[in-house]
Design a protein around this motif. Structure first.
Motif, mmCIF file in Angstrom:
data_model
loop_
_atom_site.group_PDB
_atom_site.id
_atom_site.type_symbol
_atom_site.label_atom_id
_atom_site.label_comp_id
_atom_site.label_asym_id
_atom_site.label_seq_id
_atom_site.Cartn_x
_atom_site.Cartn_y
_atom_site.Cartn_z
ATOM 1 N N GLY A 170 6.481 12.712 -8.421
ATOM 2 C CA GLY A 170 5.433 11.936 -9.068
ATOM 3 C C GLY A 170 5.989 10.675 -9.712
ATOM 4 N N HIS A 171 7.107 10.830 -10.416
ATOM 5 C CA HIS A 171 7.757 9.655 -11.018
ATOM 6 C C HIS A 171 8.107 8.634 -9.940
ATOM 7 C CE1 HIS A 171 8.563 10.341 -15.344
ATOM 8 N NE2 HIS A 171 8.501 11.627 -15.043
ATOM 9 N N LYS A 172 8.727 9.114 -8.868
ATOM 10 C CA LYS A 172 9.214 8.194 -7.834
ATOM 11 C C LYS A 172 8.060 7.504 -7.111
ATOM 12 C CE LYS A 172 12.448 8.213 -3.959
ATOM 13 N NZ LYS A 172 13.597 8.982 -3.437
ATOM 14 N N ALA A 173 7.018 8.270 -6.785
ATOM 15 C CA ALA A 173 5.877 7.693 -6.064
ATOM 16 C C ALA A 173 5.224 6.595 -6.898
ATOM 17 C CB ALA A 173 4.863 8.784 -5.728
ATOM 18 N N ALA A 174 5.082 6.853 -8.184
ATOM 19 C CA ALA A 174 4.505 5.825 -9.059
ATOM 20 C C ALA A 174 5.462 4.650 -9.204
ATOM 21 C CB ALA A 174 4.180 6.422 -10.430
ATOM 22 N N ALA A 175 6.740 4.951 -9.432
ATOM 23 C CA ALA A 175 7.717 3.901 -9.743
ATOM 24 C C ALA A 175 7.825 2.882 -8.614
ATOM 25 C CB ALA A 175 9.082 4.521 -10.027
ATOM 26 N N GLN A 176 7.863 3.362 -7.374
ATOM 27 C CA GLN A 176 8.107 2.396 -6.300
ATOM 28 C C GLN A 176 6.935 1.454 -6.110
ATOM 29 O OE1 GLN A 176 8.889 5.334 -3.119
ATOM 30 N NE2 GLN A 176 7.342 4.268 -1.922
ATOM 31 N N ASN A 177 5.747 1.881 -6.466
ATOM 32 C CA ASN A 177 4.594 0.991 -6.375
ATOM 33 C C ASN A 177 4.458 0.102 -7.604
ATOM 34 O OD1 ASN A 177 2.727 1.561 -3.889
ATOM 35 N ND2 ASN A 177 3.609 3.524 -4.481
ATOM 36 N N LEU A 178 4.681 0.667 -8.770
ATOM 37 C CA LEU A 178 4.616 -0.129 -9.995
ATOM 38 C C LEU A 178 5.685 -1.216 -9.979
ATOM 39 C CD1 LEU A 178 4.061 2.911 -12.395
ATOM 40 C CD2 LEU A 178 2.343 1.185 -11.780
ATOM 41 N N ALA A 179 6.848 -0.906 -9.371
ATOM 42 C CA ALA A 179 7.915 -1.905 -9.265
ATOM 43 C C ALA A 179 7.488 -3.070 -8.369
ATOM 44 C CB ALA A 179 9.195 -1.265 -8.731
ATOM 45 N N ASP A 180 6.728 -2.774 -7.320
ATOM 46 C CA ASP A 180 6.231 -3.857 -6.466
ATOM 47 C C ASP A 180 5.310 -4.796 -7.242
ATOM 48 O OD1 ASP A 180 7.465 -3.511 -3.959
ATOM 49 O OD2 ASP A 180 6.067 -1.920 -3.399
ATOM 50 N N VAL A 181 4.506 -4.224 -8.123
ATOM 51 C CA VAL A 181 3.635 -5.054 -8.960
ATOM 52 C C VAL A 181 4.478 -5.917 -9.891
ATOM 53 C CG1 VAL A 181 1.937 -4.987 -10.829
ATOM 54 C CG2 VAL A 181 1.668 -3.480 -8.838
ATOM 55 N N ALA A 182 5.477 -5.315 -10.532
ATOM 56 C CA ALA A 182 6.349 -6.064 -11.446
ATOM 57 C C ALA A 182 7.084 -7.175 -10.708
ATOM 58 C CB ALA A 182 7.342 -5.118 -12.114
ATOM 59 N N ASP A 188 -11.886 -16.053 1.480
ATOM 60 C CA ASP A 188 -11.696 -16.825 0.253
ATOM 61 C C ASP A 188 -11.158 -15.961 -0.886
ATOM 62 O OD1 ASP A 188 -12.618 -19.026 1.556
ATOM 63 O OD2 ASP A 188 -14.621 -19.003 0.665
ATOM 64 N N ASP A 189 -11.352 -14.644 -0.794
ATOM 65 C CA ASP A 189 -10.868 -13.756 -1.861
ATOM 66 C C ASP A 189 -9.375 -13.484 -1.769
ATOM 67 O OD1 ASP A 189 -13.390 -13.169 -3.168
ATOM 68 O OD2 ASP A 189 -13.905 -12.080 -1.338
ATOM 69 N N VAL A 190 -8.760 -13.798 -0.639
ATOM 70 C CA VAL A 190 -7.344 -13.478 -0.439
ATOM 71 C C VAL A 190 -6.490 -14.619 -0.975
ATOM 72 C CG1 VAL A 190 -5.556 -12.842 1.198
ATOM 73 C CG2 VAL A 190 -7.928 -12.139 1.610
ATOM 74 N N LEU A 191 -5.880 -14.413 -2.127
ATOM 75 C CA LEU A 191 -5.029 -15.436 -2.731
ATOM 76 C C LEU A 191 -3.611 -15.323 -2.207
ATOM 77 C CD1 LEU A 191 -6.451 -15.100 -6.353
ATOM 78 C CD2 LEU A 191 -7.218 -16.590 -4.490
ATOM 79 N N LEU A 192 -3.215 -14.119 -1.818
ATOM 80 C CA LEU A 192 -1.918 -13.899 -1.163
ATOM 81 C C LEU A 192 -2.056 -12.657 -0.290
ATOM 82 C CD1 LEU A 192 1.067 -14.710 -0.825
ATOM 83 C CD2 LEU A 192 1.597 -13.200 -2.764
ATOM 84 N N GLY A 193 -1.854 -12.815 1.003
ATOM 85 C CA GLY A 193 -2.071 -11.724 1.943
ATOM 86 C C GLY A 193 -0.807 -10.932 2.211
ATOM 87 N N PRO A 194 -0.749 -10.234 3.349
ATOM 88 C CA PRO A 194 0.386 -9.362 3.646
ATOM 89 C C PRO A 194 1.704 -10.130 3.703
ATOM 90 C CG PRO A 194 -1.422 -8.949 5.181
ATOM 91 C CD PRO A 194 -1.775 -10.202 4.421
ATOM 92 N N GLY A 195 2.806 -9.434 3.397
ATOM 93 C CA GLY A 195 4.126 -10.016 3.602
ATOM 94 C C GLY A 195 4.963 -10.142 2.352
ATOM 95 N N ASP A 196 4.375 -9.929 1.197
ATOM 96 C CA ASP A 196 5.172 -9.988 -0.026
ATOM 97 C C ASP A 196 5.225 -8.583 -0.639
ATOM 98 O OD1 ASP A 196 6.452 -11.142 -2.450
ATOM 99 O OD2 ASP A 196 5.769 -13.015 -1.555
ATOM 100 N N ASP A 197 5.747 -8.462 -1.852
ATOM 101 C CA ASP A 197 5.790 -7.140 -2.492
ATOM 102 C C ASP A 197 4.392 -6.596 -2.724
ATOM 103 O OD1 ASP A 197 8.674 -6.548 -3.109
ATOM 104 O OD2 ASP A 197 8.513 -8.522 -4.011
ATOM 105 N N ALA A 198 3.447 -7.491 -2.953
ATOM 106 C CA ALA A 198 2.073 -7.083 -3.206
ATOM 107 C C ALA A 198 1.163 -8.237 -2.828
ATOM 108 C CB ALA A 198 1.882 -6.718 -4.684
ATOM 109 N N ALA A 199 -0.097 -7.922 -2.627
ATOM 110 C CA ALA A 199 -1.104 -8.950 -2.354
ATOM 111 C C ALA A 199 -1.716 -9.407 -3.673
ATOM 112 C CB ALA A 199 -2.181 -8.375 -1.447
ATOM 113 N N VAL A 200 -2.387 -10.543 -3.628
ATOM 114 C CA VAL A 200 -3.148 -11.020 -4.783
ATOM 115 C C VAL A 200 -4.571 -11.316 -4.295
ATOM 116 C CG1 VAL A 200 -3.299 -12.669 -6.680
ATOM 117 C CG2 VAL A 200 -1.047 -12.044 -5.758
ATOM 118 N N VAL A 201 -5.533 -10.693 -4.952
ATOM 119 C CA VAL A 201 -6.929 -10.775 -4.531
ATOM 120 C C VAL A 201 -7.763 -11.306 -5.692
ATOM 121 C CG1 VAL A 201 -8.903 -9.405 -3.698
ATOM 122 C CG2 VAL A 201 -6.567 -8.789 -3.009
#
Lengths: 320, 320
Positions: free
Chosen positions: B69-81, A25-38
């Motif tokens: 360090g910049h790149k490692a952070a950037a590629q993950n922060l970009a996934d969030v964005a 129930d905590d998984v709002l969006l699972g694997p397969g996108d840029d990121a998950a939503v929990v």
């Protein structure tokens, strides 16, 4: 030719693995996108990360892929529980040589899945890359359900010190494997391969008013030492309260017969890491939640003592 | 003897590194406990993880520790964005040989800190272990501020396709490094070493009603292909809308002079990964937020076309 992750390819492997992970129930969006939503129902999220490296944290000849999956998940989920939180989600980075058999990655995933299920969490995302060194990076998330996080720095003089979970079994199991006599005490070896953290005991301790809590990953004395240092207090353990379980006593006897020069059962309980027990402090008079055992008290001073004396125990440092 | 992380030790290194990481308002509990606690104001948390392995994702002779360090952070922060979320926190697992100079780890941390600051996020936790292979595991968290996550599967026939951020510069920079002519076009090399994702454009797209969005990490055609596949549509790009920037044109000219048999500027824009641009789809008639450029439309069918034809571009698979 049997399948390797190199022949399967990155996207093929991801598809094969993620199909194994059920949602909760905590998984709002699972694997397969840029990121998950929990889900983070109380507006805060607990987060922790650990790396496991082949040859340092596991050996493929001593642990099955499924064991490694259990252990990788357990050590992170235990960190979440040690904050007093309910584990909700796991993200897994997987770096492996291209010639790794696909079945190894699948079995790893099965271990991750099963351990998450034991803790009530779900695998929600990850990454797969190529590397000469088999490495598993796990991040666990958790939900505090409205309680304050139980930190390391809240222990106060007069508090009870209590533990729950195995102490020393994993380290003894590792020594049995090193001595080549794993069959002598399978329970300890199993504890090394698949630690069984008492997940529910963390939130229960938080609800009972625990003032400090820690996951016992480096050994009871070392980890209580972190609480003592952060809280500006001393931890006084009572040896009589640390009764070695029969499996640990038998493992030490088997190691002695094999000439493997073991430490005493008490030493294993005090210095053995990786069981992922929980240690916590509670205000005096607290009715402890089930499965917690009082092993000492918080006193003025610094460091950790056993029956009033500083124990002589080797530390563990990942680079020394 | 200059300091290495082996002589400094695990806890010494952690103390040295974590001192560099300032908190933000989202950090309820930072490094130093079993886990961090991060604000998740709207009751959900976005989470993504990536591994960077030396020799695969970076080279120490081509990128400084700070760049990595910049790149490692950037590629993950970009996934969030790319989910439409505001990045809040980073957790970093660091596996390295004991003989790694301490200053390398410190400079890496400085890059992580600075890139987090650019995105409004904070480093809240991590792990340090020993490994033969230098590996950085990053997990980024984010806050959706009440909007639905922008997934890959929401593109509809008739939608506009738009991009923001660099396209192709990083891949051209990598080819300049490979050809030993980095000095010919420093802007592209800089884009390879330190990609600059348009973090604010992700949440802005979500607020403008983006129907699908993705971080361009593997190349525009491949990543739009993920949106097309997930949404059950085709993406029709217009070549005239993909105007190569001067730096990219100059880099391709320099590569040609060096006999490095480059692809065309357009090919770099279509297939070059690691710039961490954002690509998104919007309902027709949407007033796009600033910095977004329309490059095509969503059509019936499948796959990605450029002026009506399927582009011939090599893919990228981490195991093949």
């Amino acid at each position: 030719m049997s399948s390797t992750i190199g022949t399967l390819g990155e996207f093929g492997l991801i598809a094969r693995i993620t199909a194994r992970f059920p949602a909760t129930d905590d998984v709002l969006l699972g694997p397969g996108d840029d990121a998950a939503v929990v889900a983070a129902p109380d507006g805060r999220v607990v987060a922790t990360t650990d790396l496991l490296v082949e040859g340092r944290h596991f050996r493929r000849d001593w642990s099955s892929a499924r064991d490694v999956g259990h252990k990788a998940a357990a050590q992170n989920l235990a960190d979440v529980a040690a904050m007093g939180a309910r584990p909700t989600a796991l993200l897994v980075g997987f770096a492996a040589p291209a010639d790794l058999p696909t079945v190894w990655a699948e079995e790893l995933s099965e271990g991750l899945r099963a351990e998450c299920a034991a803790a009530g969490a779900a695998v929600v995302g990850g990454d797969v890359v190529s590397s000469d060194t088999l490495t598993i990076a796990v991040t666990a998330l958790g939900d505090l359900r409205g309680v304050p996080p139980v930190r390391r720095d809240g222990a106060a003089v007069g508090d009870l010190v209590a533990v729950t979970g195995d102490l020393g079994l994993s380290a003894a199991g590792l020594d049995l494997l090193r001595a080549g006599i794993a069959e002598e005490q399978p329970a300890c070896v199993a504890a090394h391969r698949r630690p069984a953290p008492p997940y529910a005991a963390g939130p229960a301790a938080a609800e009972s008013g625990a003032t400090a809590m820690i996951d016992v990953s480096d050994g009871l004395v070392q980890d209580l030492g972190h609480i003592a240092a952060a809280s500006g207090v001393a931890v006084a353990l009572r040896q009589a309260a640390l009764r070695p379980p029969a499996a640990l006593v038998e493992a030490v006897e088997a190691l002695a017969r094999a000439g493997a020069a073991p430490r005493s059962p008490l030493d294993y309980m005090l210095a053995g890491g990786e069981d992922h027990a929980l240690a916590a402090t509670f205000p005096a008079g607290t009715a402890l939640p089930p499965e917690w055992t009082v092993v000492g008290t918080v006193a003025e001073g610094r460091g950790v003592t056993v029956d009033g004396a500083a124990p002589e125990l080797p530390g563990w440092d990942h680079f020394r």
